[in-house]
Design a protein around this motif. Structure first.
Motif, short mmCIF file in Angstrom:
data_model
loop_
_atom_site.label_atom_id
_atom_site.label_comp_id
_atom_site.label_asym_id
_atom_site.label_seq_id
_atom_site.Cartn_x
_atom_site.Cartn_y
_atom_site.Cartn_z
N TRP A 220 6.37 4.29 0.33
CA TRP A 220 6.32 2.84 0.42
C TRP A 220 5.48 2.28 -0.71
O TRP A 220 4.50 2.89 -1.13
N GLU A 221 5.87 1.10 -1.18
CA GLU A 221 5.06 0.34 -2.12
C GLU A 221 5.03 -1.11 -1.66
O GLU A 221 6.09 -1.73 -1.49
N ILE A 222 3.84 -1.63 -1.45
CA ILE A 222 3.68 -3.03 -1.09
C ILE A 222 2.91 -3.71 -2.21
O ILE A 222 1.76 -3.36 -2.49
N GLU A 223 3.58 -4.64 -2.87
CA GLU A 223 3.00 -5.33 -4.02
C GLU A 223 2.58 -6.74 -3.60
O GLU A 223 3.37 -7.49 -3.03
N THR A 224 1.33 -7.09 -3.86
CA THR A 224 0.79 -8.39 -3.49
C THR A 224 -0.02 -8.96 -4.65
O THR A 224 -0.43 -8.24 -5.56
N SER A 225 -0.25 -10.26 -4.59
CA SER A 225 -1.01 -10.92 -5.66
C SER A 225 -2.44 -10.42 -5.73
O SER A 225 -3.02 -10.32 -6.81
N MET B 242 -0.88 -8.33 -10.24
CA MET B 242 -0.34 -7.86 -8.96
C MET B 242 -0.97 -6.51 -8.59
O MET B 242 -1.26 -5.68 -9.45
N ASP B 243 -1.18 -6.31 -7.30
CA ASP B 243 -1.75 -5.07 -6.80
C ASP B 243 -0.67 -4.32 -6.02
O ASP B 243 0.15 -4.93 -5.32
N THR B 244 -0.63 -2.99 -6.14
CA THR B 244 0.36 -2.18 -5.44
C THR B 244 -0.33 -1.16 -4.55
O THR B 244 -1.17 -0.37 -5.02
N TRP B 245 0.02 -1.17 -3.28
CA TRP B 245 -0.46 -0.19 -2.31
C TRP B 245 0.67 0.80 -2.05
O TRP B 245 1.73 0.44 -1.57
N ARG B 246 0.44 2.07 -2.38
CA ARG B 246 1.44 3.12 -2.19
C ARG B 246 0.99 4.06 -1.08
O ARG B 246 -0.18 4.44 -1.02
N PHE B 247 1.94 4.45 -0.23
CA PHE B 247 1.63 5.40 0.83
C PHE B 247 2.94 6.02 1.33
O PHE B 247 4.03 5.52 1.06
N ASP B 248 2.81 7.11 2.04
CA ASP B 248 3.96 7.82 2.62
C ASP B 248 4.07 7.48 4.10
O ASP B 248 3.06 7.47 4.82
N ALA B 249 5.29 7.23 4.56
CA ALA B 249 5.54 6.99 5.98
C ALA B 249 7.03 7.15 6.25
O ALA B 249 7.86 6.89 5.38
N ILE B 250 7.36 7.59 7.42
CA ILE B 250 8.73 7.84 7.90
C ILE B 250 9.57 8.59 6.88
O ILE B 250 10.76 8.33 6.71
#
Length: 290
Positions: free
Chosen positions: A13-18, A1-9
């Protein structure tokens, strides 16, 4: 799984995808978040809600009816404790666009808020000066919008915005973080193809007993409950339920929709819906300490 982390509002945020998201998907997610912020953020000077804060009308954001009708339901369930015009109460307590964090005199939100704030598919308007704050459901709504923007992405997807999360295409086990000790959990639950939202008075807190969960009827922070969690088919409803659970009508609101939930009081006692599908390490009704 891959995790994209970023700051917003104002949160992580963390969005985990295959597989890693491509530039097109990341751009789409950023655009969704920025558009929502430009419509609903009371902290953004040029947002739609900021533009009409002195009274007036603007084109309705696409989700105005869905969000504000749900607000109406939560407000009725909590006898007016939840109110989208409680932004003025938060400003009075120092949680203003400049983050002054200097509390003044508590300010009750307009009691009959539906007579001041009006909405339709076409327009959003205020008949008098007021500060719209959709914090009771807004982050959950945005989680749903981000997940929808990735509808073409295969495999399991987890969208997590600082504890408000939605899962599609599988399941994950999530710990229910102890509000007074982030190294501990009071329980764990599997979230499979649905949403789990959490709220705690220890987050976005400042001053002496000041935090972001306001009783609109008094303009003061709630005192009895420290943290709430709710499972629902979508994050907007889960977010709304976590807010409702800080008040007496919350369990009935959840029960009417068949939703599972947990809440922890400021003295460490735990309550949960009948048949809550997770495991609680603190037995309901017994203090768990601080």
């Amino acid at each position: 799984m891959d995790t994209w982390r970023f700051d917003a509002i104002g949160t992580v945020w963390e969005i985990e995808t295959s597989a890693p998201l491509g530039e097109r998907e990341r751009t789409a997610v950023s655009a969704v978040i920025d558009a929502f912020d430009a419509e609903w953020s009371r902290f953004r000077a040029g947002s739609l809600v900021s533009q009409i804060a002195g009274g007036g009308e603007c084109p309705a954001p696409p989700d105005a009816v869905a969000m504000l009708e749900l607000y109406r339901e939560v407000s009725e369930a909590t006898a007016g404790a939840v109110n989208p015009l409680a932004g003025g109460s938060l400003v009075a307590l120092g949680y203003d666009p400049g983050y002054s964090l200097r509390a003044g005199v508590a300010r009750q939100a307009p009691e009959d808020w539906t007579a001041t704030l009006r909405w339709s598919d076409a327009a959003l308007s205020l008949d008098a000066p007021a500060v719209i704050d959709v914090g009771a459901i807004g982050k959950g709504r945005l989680v749903d919008l981000v997940l929808a923007a990735l509808s073409h992405v295969g495999g399991r997807i987890v969208v997590d915005a600082g504890g408000d999360l939605a899962v599609r295409g599988g399941g994950i086990r999530v710990g229910l973080e102890h509000p007074y000790d982030t190294s501990r959990a009071i329980g764990v639950v599997e979230v499979r193809d649905r949403a789990l939202c959490a709220s705690a008075t220890t987050r976005r807190a400042w001053g002496d007993g000041l935090h972001h969960v306001i009783d609109a009827r008094t303009g003061l922070p709630v005192r009895r409950w420290a943290a709430t969690w709710a499972l629902a088919p979508d994050a907007m409803l889960a977010d709304a339920t976590t807010t409702a659970l800080f008040f007496d009508g919350g369990p009935a609101f959840a029960a009417a929709r068949g939703l599972d939930w947990v809440r922890m009081s400021t003295d460490g006692r735990v309550e949960a819906s009948t048949g809550f599908p997770g495991e609680l390490f603190l037995l309901p009704g017994r203090p768990g300490g601080r």
